[in-house]
Each structure stands twice: as structure tokens, then as C-alpha cells.
Enzyme design. Structure first.
Site, PDB file in Angstrom:
ATOM      1  N   TYR A 236      -6.678  39.733  65.109  1.00  0.00           N
ATOM      2  CA  TYR A 236      -8.040  39.422  65.656  1.00  0.00           C
ATOM      3  C   TYR A 236      -8.573  38.164  64.692  1.00  0.00           C
ATOM      4  CZ  TYR A 236      -7.096  42.839  68.833  1.00  0.00           C
ATOM      5  OH  TYR A 236      -6.836  43.567  69.917  1.00  0.00           O
TER       6      TYR A 236
ATOM      7  N   HIS B 202       5.359  39.039  73.554  1.00  0.00           N
ATOM      8  CA  HIS B 202       4.088  39.550  73.590  1.00  0.00           C
ATOM      9  C   HIS B 202       3.415  38.576  72.750  1.00  0.00           C
ATOM     10  CE1 HIS B 202       0.421  41.645  73.316  1.00  0.00           C
ATOM     11  NE2 HIS B 202       0.681  41.802  71.970  1.00  0.00           N
ATOM     12  N   PHE B 203       3.631  38.673  71.402  1.00  0.00           N
ATOM     13  CA  PHE B 203       2.959  38.019  70.408  1.00  0.00           C
ATOM     14  C   PHE B 203       2.948  36.550  70.314  1.00  0.00           C
ATOM     15  CE2 PHE B 203       6.175  39.049  67.295  1.00  0.00           C
ATOM     16  CZ  PHE B 203       6.426  37.859  66.775  1.00  0.00           C
ATOM     17  N   HIS B 204       4.007  35.844  70.867  1.00  0.00           N
ATOM     18  CA  HIS B 204       3.992  34.591  71.085  1.00  0.00           C
ATOM     19  C   HIS B 204       2.898  34.289  71.983  1.00  0.00           C
ATOM     20  CE1 HIS B 204       7.191  34.496  68.208  1.00  0.00           C
ATOM     21  NE2 HIS B 204       7.084  33.138  68.001  1.00  0.00           N
TER      22      HIS B 204
ATOM     23  N   ARG C 164      14.985  42.515  68.629  1.00  0.00           N
ATOM     24  CA  ARG C 164      14.457  41.079  67.974  1.00  0.00           C
ATOM     25  C   ARG C 164      15.133  40.928  66.503  1.00  0.00           C
ATOM     26  NH1 ARG C 164       8.645  41.526  65.881  1.00  0.00           N
ATOM     27  NH2 ARG C 164       7.956  43.812  65.819  1.00  0.00           N
ATOM     28  N   ARG C 165      14.635  39.610  66.001  1.00  0.00           N
ATOM     29  CA  ARG C 165      15.120  39.444  64.696  1.00  0.00           C
ATOM     30  C   ARG C 165      16.500  39.277  64.632  1.00  0.00           C
ATOM     31  NH1 ARG C 165      10.921  43.737  63.246  1.00  0.00           N
ATOM     32  NH2 ARG C 165       9.074  42.538  63.483  1.00  0.00           N
TER      33      ARG C 165
ATOM     34  N   HIS D 253      -2.413  44.561  62.492  1.00  0.00           N
ATOM     35  CA  HIS D 253      -3.205  44.298  63.901  1.00  0.00           C
ATOM     36  C   HIS D 253      -4.285  43.603  63.718  1.00  0.00           C
ATOM     37  CE1 HIS D 253      -2.490  44.146  67.846  1.00  0.00           C
ATOM     38  NE2 HIS D 253      -3.916  44.162  68.102  1.00  0.00           N
TER      39      HIS D 253
END
Lengths: 185, 540
Positions: free
Chosen positions: B219, B366-368, B429-430, B215
Site C-alpha cells: 500500500y 498477481h503482484f507483478h 515460484r523462485r 502487505h
């Protein structure tokens, strides 16, 4: 000039402090919701860590082939046991009763897999060496797809199981003369 | 004044070259898994591609951008020539060579373990060794940033550290410490098995180690973006930083609370008990704080620019903003994507809601949206802002820049919104392909096609970005004024020691990591019954 300047700075600081307080309140609220729902068991992750040797699960213990599938315990509770391996679930189709609290107990025989039942929030990881436990209740009879949701090497895309939810009476009558049942063909 | 332009340009160019390659792989992946492609001929190619895409986008690209930007910040904000130039080049070459060492086995299909490794799957040792080299190269940068700041502090006693450098060094420390989790996993667990010294591995423990990195690494990716929000955007649009102090507090909060929250990636895992999961859930909520503070401060800084341009009224000032300024566009797009992505993140962090979307296409969406969207669009903006100073040539066409940013924004929305939707439906996913003839999956086909179209738009935007950089590099040189960062409305004359140094915060960062990870890690490491046989990938 400096006086006006200082006054502006004070206002700016006050506004900023207020916003910081609002931000903290938002976070306290979110964490509070999580705590509340957790204590009330809306969905609690499993509390204890259980381990198991993946190299012998086919030979002995809880996850031998004859013990997989759905079973009713002495207290009337329903437990469903499953194993994930490259590239299938055993059993490939889980048979469960509707409107009945069930416990899913599952593990992996080789690498990391995932167990997700579409249309529900049953969703857990199968990590070799550990037993995953999840409680669930299906409200309506029907069929759900149960894909492996974690990459488990080439062939991952072919790892799809099924869950068949039937009426509780039907479930019990199918179970009548057997120790374990599944809807595997 | 930028002295070491070659060093900085080398980092940026390598970053953007590998980014462009990985972007094309990503677009290809979306095409082959969509119903537009009749049937994938060999799923293995998909996982090779996915491993390469993730490794480059996760480790190589953002690390090089942070390093390039960090060197530029060190020189321009401290107004001091970079100390340790040879070491900086050594770090660069470690990363370049490491990336090649890692990518060869991936291309050969000997390391299709994706960028999060997945033990007990074990790929070629060269893949992991390559990744370790990338990390080692970046740690040289961490040391150089720290040393350069130390030298400056010695020569400027009592002067507040310029905000860009303060944030930059905080980001470098964040990275140094968060990389330790994956480094422990690689060095203690995976590489010995990959080399054949051991044949078993504790998959659960490995996942906990990786969550330590998983995580906070986000950042680290985000730091250059936030530095740009605070110290480039207000200057570029003619405003001021609303609050220098709040900016420092935000960066310190990232440093302290980004770290001890990674177990929220393991909410559905059986090897961590409920107690630590809840603890990490609460800490994850806490890390929303610096973002909420930043959103306020940046909006206020932008408002200052608008009012300086004659903007009036409670909301009327928005019309007075320089909307044709690429930096204004970039920060707006970035904020919109950060808003949607952040809302999704708050859902992921709740360990009740997480079960609905864990490991579904929602997470990919979300992370894209956060990394590919909010963060990368500001990487573009940083490059556009620095390029004239690095090359001595102005950006060739601002119209093309605007078009590129628009394409990226639209492409990212078109790609990720359908992903969120099919994620809620439970699409995992994946996966290299789906059987869209299955009635239960047929209604997901349209969404997957939409995402693939988004992928094409993103690829077009990426190519345009590279084209703009190259064409600028070959345009007419012109006199470019010195590079400078935004000023605060009330520039700090004296800053408390706590907001001007890191000792206290690093102690807190390490202390919190140890309390939040120590017990789960020791508990698993002490057990001897959790190691499982390794499963080797590819032919051996």
C-alpha cells in the site's frame, strides 16, 4: 446557481453512498464465505502450534528415519510423515491410498521449505522448529509431483519429491508386513 | 512552484536508474528459466539476480519515487518552500549509499536470501545493514513531510489540508509504521546472527515480523499511484475530482486497515494458529474497500471530463474521452491491471482458496500485475507529468510516450497471465530452472516462453521510458506554467477535524496492529524452544 449546485451535490452524495454500501456488502459476503467454509472444515488451517527441535529430529522422536513414510494407526487412520532438508524430501516419494482421509505431518531439518502437491490443494510451509499438519484426500490413483515451493538456497530448483496414489486395497497389502511404507526406490 | 528541482530530480533519477537495472535483471531471469535457454550454467547466478531484482524493486525504487513525489507535492500543494532541505539530502544519500552497501554482497553471492530474507538462511551483514540504511533514509522523509505539514497548518488555521498533501502524509505514516515489522526482524533477530553474536534464530517469529511489513508495504508502493489517480488524472484529462471527501476516506482506510492483515502471507505457516489467520483474512477483505471506493470515484471523475467534452448517454461518454492523452491511457491500463490483479488478490486473501495457489507462480503473476503493472505504469505517468516542471522542458514526443505505455501494458499482460495459469497447475515460484523434459512439466513450457517474451517487451518499454526522460532533459527549454493539482467538483471549504488530521487514525492503526499481532508475536517470543541454528549463505 447555488441551488442547482447543492442539488448536484446531494445527488452525487447519494450515488456515492449507495456504491459504498454495495462495496461493504461485497466484503461482508466474501468474509462470510470464508467463515462458512472454515466452520464447515472445507479446508481449515491447523489450529494448534506444535514445536520440534530440528537438530535432533533425525535422532529421536516422531521424525526419525524409520518412522517416515505412511502408516496406519490403531483407529485405521493413515498418517504420512515427511522431512524436508536442503535439497530433498525424506522420503522422496510418498505412497498414499486413494479415497481415504490422510493426515500429512511434516517439518524441516534446516531452513524454510515448502511442500506442494501438484494437481491438489495440498500446500504447506515447512518451518524449522515447527510441525506442519495438513489433512487431505486423494480421489484418484496416479502420480503427482511434489516440489519444494519455498526458496531454500542454491539447490532449491532440484528439490522435487513425488506422491504416488494407489488403490486402498493395494496400499493395505503393501503395508501388510511393514510398519511404514513409501515409494522411495 | 517547484524550488528544489535538483532534490526531486535526484530522487527520480536514482529511482529510475536502479529500476532500469533491476528490470533488465528480471528479463534475464525469465529468459534463463525458460526452455529458450538450453540449461542454466549456474543456478546461483539466478538467485543473486533475483535477490537484487527484488530488493531494488521492493525497497529502493518505490521508496525513492514516493519521496520524490512527496517533496514535489509538499512544495506545490502547500505553496510553501520545503523545510529541512539538508535533512532531505541526507536521507537521499543514506539511501544511495545503503543501496550500494546492500548490493555489493548480493553481487558477490554472499547474500542470496531474496528480498524477504528467509531466516534461518543468513547472508552477509552488509546486505541487511544496507537495507536498514535505505529505511532510515526514508524515515527522514516521513519526518520532513510531517513537519512541513505542521508548519503549513500553523500558518493556515482552519483551512482544509490540500488533498494531495493529506494523502501524501498518510502514505508516509503508513510506511513509517509498516517498516517497523521488518526493522524489528532485522535489528532484533537477523543482524545479531549475521554479525556472529548469536547462532540461532526463531524462523517462525521472523516470518511473523516480516508479514507485518510485507502487505502494508504494497500500500506504500500504491500511495503515489492513488494520489495520481485522484489529483493528477482528472486535471490532465480536463475533469474534476468527483468527491474530495471520499478520497480522504479512502486514504484514511488505507492507513488504518492496510496494516493489521499481513498474516494472510502466512496462511500455510505452522507457527500461527487458525484463529489469527481467520482474523487477518477478514481484515484483508476489508482493505478491498478503499480500492472499490477509489474505482468508483475515479471512474466518475473521468466521466465528468467526458461529459464536459460533449460525451452523452449511459456509455456513449466513453468515446468522448481524450484517448490520445497519455494520462488517459495510463489510468486505463492501470485500472485494467488493477482489476485483474485485485481479483487475484481476493483469491489470495481467502484462506481456503489460498492453499491452491500459495507460493506458486500465480503469486508472482498477481503482484507483478499489481505492483509492476497498475502501480508502476502510474509512476511513469507521474514522471511524465512532472518532468516538464522539473526540467523546464516539454516532453519531447507524446507519440513515444503512448508507445511506451502500450508496450508496458502488453508486456505486463503477456508476462503475468501465463504465470497465473502455470501457478494453478502448481508450478512453484523462485526456481532457477525447470526440467521441461519431465512429462508432468512439459505442458508448462509454452507458458514460460510466453512470459519470457513478455519480459523482453517490458525491458524494451523500460528502456524507451528512460530514453524519453533523457531526451526531454536535453530538449529546448520553454516557459512552463505552474504545476497544479486537480480540483474537486465541490472544493471543500470546511472539513471535519477527523478528515483533516491523523491522530485518531494513527491511534487506530497502532491499536489494530497490536491486537492483530501482539498475541502471535508475544506467544512466539516467549517460547524458548523455537530457535533453530542459522544456515549461512556463501563462503565465509
Amino acid at each position: 446557481m447555488t441551488e442547482i449546485h447543492d442539488e448536484g451535490a446531494t445527488v452525487a452524495e447519494r450515488v456515492e453512498r449507495r456504491w459504498a454500501a454495495v462495496a461493504v456488502l461485497i466484503i461482508v459476503f466474501l468474509a462470510g464465505m470464508a467463515a462458512f467454509a472454515g466452520i464447515h472444515q472445507a479446508t481449515m488451517p491447523q489450529t494448534t502450534v506444535e514445536t520440534i527441535d530440528p537438530t535432533t529430529i533425525h535422532l529421536q522422536g516422531e521424525f526419525v528415519e524409520s518412522n517416515l513414510g505412511s502408516a496406519v494407526g490403531a483407529d485405521g487412520s493413515v498418517t504420512v510423515r515427511a522431512v524436508g532438508q536442503q535439497y530433498s524430501f525424506s522420503p522422496p516419494c510418498l505412497l498414499v491410498p486413494s479415497r481415504t482421509p490422510i493426515t500429512i505431518r511434516a517439518t524441516s531439518a534446516d531452513v524454510v521449505h515448502g511442500l506442494l502437491v501438484q494437481g491438489t490443494n495440498i500446500n504447506t510451509m515447512l518451518v524449522p522448529g515447527y510441525v506442519s499438519v495438513q489433512k487431505a484426500t486423494f480421489s484418484e490413483p496416479g502420480e503427482h509431483l511434489m516440489p519444494c515451493q519455498e526458496f531454500c538456497s542454491v539447490g532449491h530448483e532440484g528439490m522435487w519429491g513425488k506422491v504416488k496414489v494407489v488403490d486402498k486395497q493395494q496400499f493395505l497389502s503393501e503395508l501388510a508386513d511393514k510398519r511404514r511404507i513409501s515409494c522411495a526406490p | 512552484m517547484l524550488h528544489n528541482r535538483r532534490l526531486i530530480l535526484a530522487h527520480f533519477w536514482l529511482a529510475f536508474a536502479v529500476f532500469a537495472a533491476a528490470l533488465l535483471l528480471g528479463a534475464w531471469q525469465m529468459y534463463v528459466r525458460s526452455p529458450l535457454s538450453p540449461w542454466i550454467s549456474n543456478p546461483e547466478w539466478y538467485y543473486r539476480s533475483l535477490t537484487a531484482h527484488g530488493t531494488v524493486m521492493g525497497y529502493v525504487f518505490p521508496t525513492l519515487v514516493a519521496m520524490a513525489f512527496g517533496y514535489a507535492i509538499s512544495e506545490t500543494s502547500l505553496k510553501q518552500n520545503l523545510v529541512g532541505l539538508r535533512w532531505a539530502w541526507a536521507g537521499f544519500w543514506l539511501i544511495a549509499v545503503g543501496a550500494v552497501v546492500a548490493m555489493i554482497p548480493v553481487a558477490l553471492g554472499l547474500a542470496s536470501v531474496l528480498y524477504t530474507f528467509y531466516p534461518p538462511l543468513i547472508g552477509s551483514p552488509f546486505y541487511y545493514i544496507g537495507v536498514v540504511m535505505v529505511v532510515l533514509g526514508s524515515w527522514i522523509w516521513v519526518a520532513l513531510m510531517s513537519i512541513n505539514l505542521r508548519i503549513w497548518k500553523k500558518e493556515n488555521p482552519g483551512t482544509p489540508v490540500p488533498l494531495p498533501m493529506f494523502a501524501n502524509v498518510a502514505g508516509s505514516y503508513l510506511w513509517a509504521w509498516t517498516a517497523v515489522g521488518a526493522a524489528l526482524e532485522l535489528l532484533l533477530q537477523i543482524i545479531p546472527v549475521a554479525l556472529g553474536f548469536k547462532s540461532t534464530i526463531d524462523a517462525g517469529l521472523a516470518r511473523v515480523f516480516f508479514s507485518w511489513t510485507l502487505h502494508a508495504i504494497v500500500y506504500f508502493w500504491l500511495m503515489p499511484t492513488y494520489i495520481a489517480y485522484y489529483t493528477i488524472v482528472p486535471r490532465a484529462i480536463g475533469g474534476r475530482i468527483y468527491s474530495d471527501t471520499m478520497a480522504r476516506i479512502s486514504f484514511i482506510l488505507f492507513l488504518v486497515v492496510a496494516m493489521p492483515i499481513g498474516i494472510h502471507h502466512a496462511f500455510a505457516d505452522p507457527q500461527v494458529g487458525a484463529g489469527f489467520k481467520f482474523l487477518h483474512s477478514v481484515f484483508t477483505a476489508l482493505v478491498a474497500l478503499p480500492t472499490l471506493l477509489t474505482v468508483f470515484t475515479i471512474c466518475a471523475s473521468v466521466e465528468i471530463a467526458a461529459r464536459a467534452r460533449g460525451g452523452r448517454g449511459a456509455f456513449g461518454w466513453m468515446g468522448a474521452l481524450p484517448w490520445r492523452n497519455p494520462m488517459m491511457l495510463a489510468v486505463t491500463f492501470s485500472f485494467v491491471m488493477l482489476g485483474f490483479g485485485g481479483a487475484g488478490g481476493l483469491i489470495n486473501m481467502s484462506y481456503q482458496l489460498d492453499t491452491t495457489i500459495h507460493n506458486t507462480q500465480w503469486i508472482t503473476g498477481h503482484f507483478h500485475l499489481i505492483f509492476g503493472g497498475a502501480i508502476v505504469i502510474m509512476y511513469f505517468a507521474i514522471a511524465y507529468d512532472l518532468w516538464p516542471h522539473l526540467t523546464g522542458r516539454p516532453i519531447a514526443s507524446l507519440g513515444l510516450v503512448r508507445l511506451q505505455l502500450w508496450l508496458w501494458f502488453v508486456g505486463m499482460i503477456v508476462t503475468t497471465f501465463p504465470w497465473h495459469y502455470v501457478g494453478i497447475l502448481g508450478m512453484p515460484r523462485r526456481m532457477s530452472f525447470f526440467d521441461y523434459t519431465d512429462p508432468a512439466l512439459a505442458n508448462e513450457a509454452v507458458s514460460v516462453v510466453l512470459s519470457a517474451i513478455g519480459g523482453v517487451i517490458l525491458a524494451a518499454s523500460g528502456i524507451l521510458f528512460i530514453f524519453i526522460l533523457i531526451s526531454t532533459q536535453f530538449s529546448q527549454p520553454r516557459q512552463i506554467e505552474d504545476y497544479r493539482f486537480a480540483l474537486a467538483v465541490h472544493p471543500p471549504t470546511r472539513v471535519p477535524v477527523a478528515l483533516n488530521s491523523y491522530g485518531l487514525w494513527i491511534a487506530l492503526m497502532i491499536g489494530l496492529t497490536v491486537t492483530n499481532y501482539g498475541y502471535p508475536i508475544l506467544q512466539l517470543a516467549a517460547r524458548d524452544d523455537t530457535s533453530v541454528p542459522a544456515v549461512y549463505v556463501g563462503e565465509r
